[in-house]
Design an enzyme around this catalytic site. Structure first.
Site, PDB file in Angstrom:
ATOM      1  N   GLU A  74       9.245 -12.541  17.446  1.00  0.00           N
ATOM      2  CA  GLU A  74       8.228 -12.068  18.201  1.00  0.00           C
ATOM      3  C   GLU A  74       7.436 -12.813  18.859  1.00  0.00           C
ATOM      4  O   GLU A  74       6.518 -13.593  17.856  1.00  0.00           O
ATOM      5  CB  GLU A  74       7.866 -10.868  17.270  1.00  0.00           C
ATOM      6  CG  GLU A  74       6.601  -9.990  18.035  1.00  0.00           C
ATOM      7  CD  GLU A  74       6.999  -9.050  18.990  1.00  0.00           C
ATOM      8  OE1 GLU A  74       6.228  -8.665  19.937  1.00  0.00           O
ATOM      9  OE2 GLU A  74       8.118  -8.654  19.124  1.00  0.00           O
ATOM     10  N   ARG A  75       7.069 -12.951  20.184  1.00  0.00           N
ATOM     11  CA  ARG A  75       6.090 -13.980  20.390  1.00  0.00           C
ATOM     12  C   ARG A  75       4.816 -13.059  21.008  1.00  0.00           C
ATOM     13  O   ARG A  75       4.639 -12.177  21.616  1.00  0.00           O
ATOM     14  CB  ARG A  75       6.596 -14.656  21.817  1.00  0.00           C
ATOM     15  CG  ARG A  75       5.786 -15.437  22.828  1.00  0.00           C
ATOM     16  CD  ARG A  75       6.599 -15.695  24.028  1.00  0.00           C
ATOM     17  NE  ARG A  75       5.396 -16.542  24.853  1.00  0.00           N
ATOM     18  CZ  ARG A  75       5.689 -16.462  26.420  1.00  0.00           C
ATOM     19  NH1 ARG A  75       6.448 -15.908  26.829  1.00  0.00           N
ATOM     20  NH2 ARG A  75       4.540 -17.175  27.133  1.00  0.00           N
ATOM     21  N   ASP A 114      11.224 -10.334  20.875  1.00  0.00           N
ATOM     22  CA  ASP A 114      11.344 -10.824  22.299  1.00  0.00           C
ATOM     23  C   ASP A 114      12.346 -12.079  22.501  1.00  0.00           C
ATOM     24  O   ASP A 114      12.923 -12.224  23.545  1.00  0.00           O
ATOM     25  CB  ASP A 114      10.022 -11.568  22.689  1.00  0.00           C
ATOM     26  CG  ASP A 114       8.796 -10.740  22.597  1.00  0.00           C
ATOM     27  OD1 ASP A 114       8.854  -9.686  23.154  1.00  0.00           O
ATOM     28  OD2 ASP A 114       7.584 -11.142  22.019  1.00  0.00           O
ATOM     29  N   GLU A 147       9.528 -10.811  29.117  1.00  0.00           N
ATOM     30  CA  GLU A 147       9.162 -12.073  29.172  1.00  0.00           C
ATOM     31  C   GLU A 147       9.324 -12.829  30.306  1.00  0.00           C
ATOM     32  O   GLU A 147       8.871 -13.943  30.579  1.00  0.00           O
ATOM     33  CB  GLU A 147       9.886 -12.798  27.700  1.00  0.00           C
ATOM     34  CG  GLU A 147       9.668 -12.190  26.563  1.00  0.00           C
ATOM     35  CD  GLU A 147       8.299 -12.437  26.082  1.00  0.00           C
ATOM     36  OE1 GLU A 147       7.414 -13.598  26.353  1.00  0.00           O
ATOM     37  OE2 GLU A 147       7.679 -11.366  25.596  1.00  0.00           O
ATOM     38  N   ASP A 202      14.161 -11.409  26.049  1.00  0.00           N
ATOM     39  CA  ASP A 202      13.894 -10.016  26.604  1.00  0.00           C
ATOM     40  C   ASP A 202      13.544  -9.914  28.006  1.00  0.00           C
ATOM     41  O   ASP A 202      12.645 -11.111  28.605  1.00  0.00           O
ATOM     42  CB  ASP A 202      12.736  -9.274  25.560  1.00  0.00           C
ATOM     43  CG  ASP A 202      12.450  -8.126  25.988  1.00  0.00           C
ATOM     44  OD1 ASP A 202      13.114  -7.391  26.689  1.00  0.00           O
ATOM     45  OD2 ASP A 202      11.171  -7.360  25.666  1.00  0.00           O
TER      46      ASP A 202
END
Length: 639
Positions: free
Chosen positions: A413-414, A382, A350, A347
């Site tokens: 998802e981070r 992400d 990020e 993404d």
């Protein structure tokens, strides 16, 4: 008071067709001058003349004409200058609503109007004149009678010797061959003729099936243009040949579109058979006239291998070769082994914004590990992986063709520990998990960066953060991966990319629609084999838009999740029985006592263990519905 004179039914005086003949005369002169010089402004003046002819009130200046259509500042300024010259030559009290003597009639084209249009025009002018009521009613009656007789003449007597109507029939719209509209109609018609047809097609599959019938691309515009072949769908909808329903959009043929598409398909099949016969005859003639010494330079030395490859392609499973078109090529939604590569999608958030140095560290680590990745906008998550088709540059084209992309069933998802704390406080934590569950991918992963003992220095207690992480894994069913810093995150992404590349290297991938695929896990997933039925990236990203139009069921789910302790699983279980607020309120209305209302939700089970909904949540939902019903039943007091 004298009695009003009786209305005279004799010959009527001729009424002016336009109350502003002077302005009309000047506009006609300007139009004729522009026409002699070959200027395009002649069309602008013609439109202004038509607007002025339709206006029934007198104008005292050109500024008042700005309210009319096609009258801009330029035309009004020219008319004002001519009006000032007219006043200087004829005096300030010169009439402007009557033509000078000897002037030609400017509205000579009005003689071509039919009596019905003249009657309407005269009726508007009569309405602006101050005349006795009896005379006004009499004139209206005469005009309506003339209009009625004209209409009856068109219906009954206006036919030629061949029995055809005098007016021209409206021409039927037929899209040009090999255009976007032509391809869409053919694709929809052939889909409707399949035995297992669902009666509609989604945008992505419609573009894929229609591409073989069109010369232009449905996704990439031509050089110097912003339009693609898909732009013609709006014309098909406007012409009532295609209907668009639901969200995501579903496209299907109307009755008129079915008739047009059937005719186009028959012509297409007839021409294809003609071309095949012509090519066969041409080949036979060339074989007869060719000598034995001619060497075929186009022949391939790998004939047996190609035959063997074609026989292997025929033995592919059904999901690898279904939906083949008339050209005999594989389906546009199918990716064979060796024709695609696995790419990590990052993404854009990020890599930009916030701490630029920290976010660039992730990119540098991925580059150092030799990971093939692409930075793009992701509407949910992400990180994810796509299978991108390998394409080669086409000779003679500037741009490389865009390869198809199918999204693998893994999405990450981070969360840094400080971001996790802030997302729990502002409510993003529950919303993001809810959207990840509904994105269409079966393997959501939560990547948590602990950064040592940073959890003990947040605004929430460390136990609360650990409980949220465990709840995400146990209750929501996510896979949670704990790492320490950005370097370990990049290492995990590298290992995942290489593992997925190995996992999918010998598999045929088939494109599916997220609408047709339920949340059930197939036999392949239960056996540990990755699913080869994937959704396209464009459909995935479009369906994951945060602020897209939502259905009543989706809004009701969000409302239920605002109740403290009511998770997504519990809300989904309630929605299976009552999918709208109205249905739940109606069910409460049918309950005779309060005890029945409290037990209304007691039979609903949720989650994997099929537990009953908590009593506290049932009471809270009951209280919420009762408060809503009480508020709606109160009368409004308007002061």
């Amino acid at each position: 008071m004298q009695a009003s004179e009786p209305a005279r039914l004799g010959r009527k005086r001729t009424l002016p067709s336009c109350p502003n003949p002077l302005f009309l005369k000047w506009l006609t002169e300007l139009r004729d001058q522009a026409k002699e010089k070959g200027q395009k402004t002649q069309y602008t003046y013609q439109k202004a003349i038509q607007s002025l002819n339709k206006y029934p009130l007198p104008l005292r200046s050109a500024k008042e004409a700005k309210i009319l259509q096609n009258f801009g500042d330029g035309i009004c300024k020219i008319l004002d200058e001519k009006l000032q010259c007219y006043y200087r030559d004829n005096g300030p009290d010169a009439p402007i609503h009557n033509l000078p003597k000897g002037a030609p009639p400017p509205n000579s084209q009005d003689n071509n109007l039919d009596p019905s249009a003249k009657a309407n025009q005269q009726l508007l002018i009569l309405m602006t004149n101050f005349c006795p009521l009896s005379l006004f009613v009499c004139k209206i009656t005469c005009l309506l009678d003339s209009k009625k007789s004209y209409l009856q003449k068109n219906v009954n007597g206006d036919q030629d010797k061949n029995g055809r109507g005098g007016r021209k029939k409206k021409r039927e719209y037929v899209p040009q061959k090999r255009s976007g509209g032509y391809a869409v109609l053919l694709a929809l018609f052939r889909e409707s003729q399949n035995p297992g047809s669902k009666g509609f097609m989604f945008k992505m599959e419609l573009q894929a099936e229609a591409q073989q019938f069109c010369d232009k691309s449905f996704t990439v515009p031509d050089l110097g243009s912003k339009y693609t072949a898909w732009s013609s769908v709006s014309t098909l909808i406007q012409k009532n040949l295609v209907i668009k329903t639901h969200n995501p959009a579903r496209y299907s043929l109307t009755e008129d579109g079915l008739a047009v598409a059937e005719r186009l398909d028959s012509e297409h099949v007839k021409k294809s058979s003609t071309e095949v016969d012509r090519a066969r005859n041409k080949g036979e003639n060339e074989d007869d006239g060719a000598s034995a010494e001619v060497i075929d330079l186009t022949g391939s030395e790998d004939g047996p291998d190609e035959a063997h490859a074609s026989s292997e392609a025929d033995n592919l499973p059904d999901h690898g070769k279904n939906s083949q078109g008339t050209s005999g090529k594989p389906s546009a939604g199918c990716l064979l082994p060796g024709t695609y590569e696995i790419i990590l999608c990052v993404d854009v958030i990020e890599t930009t914004g916030g701490s630029h140095h920290r976010k660039q560290e992730l990119v540098k680590e991925l580059q150092g590990n030799g990971v093939l990745f692409d930075v793009r906008k992701l509407n949910v998550g992400d990180f994810l992986w796509v299978a991108r088709e390998k394409v080669s540059p086409v000779p003679g084209q500037l741009q490389v063709p865009v390869g198809r992309e199918l999204v693998l069933d893994y999405i990450i998802e981070r969360k840094r520990i400080d971001d996790l704390c802030s997302s729990i406080i502002d409510g993003r934590f529950r919303e993001q998990k809810f959207r990840l569950k509904r994105c269409g991918l079966r393997k959501p992963i939560y990547l948590v960066e602990l950064h040592g003992n940073a959890a003990s220095h947040q605004s929430l207690p460390e136990k609360t953060l650990q409980q949220a992480i465990v709840s995400t894994q146990v209750v929501d069913g996510f896979f949670v991966k704990r790492v320490q810093d950005v370097r370990e995150s990049a290492a995990y992404l590298t290992i995942m990319t290489r593992q997925l590349t190995k996992l999918y290297q010998n598999r045929t991938l088939v494109c599916r629609s997220r609408e047709l695929e339920g949340d059930q896990v197939g036999q392949e997933d239960r056996a540990g084999i990755p699913s080869c039925s994937l959704i396209s990236f464009a459909e995935f990203n479009h369906g994951a838009v945060k602020n897209k139009c939502q259905t009543v069921k989706e809004v009701f789910a969000r409302q239920l999740m605002q109740i403290s302790g009511l998770s997504g699983d519990k809300a989904a279980a309630i929605l299976e029985h009552y999918n709208t607020p109205q249905s739940l309120v109606t069910a409460y209305d049918h309950c005779a006592t309060d005890a029945e209302k409290e037990k209304l939700l007691s039979c609903i089970r949720y989650g994997r263990l099929k537990r009953f909904v908590d009593k506290a949540l049932k009471l809270e939902a009951n209280r919420l519905v009762n408060s809503t019903m009480t508020r709606d039943s109160k009368p409004c007091n308007h002061k």
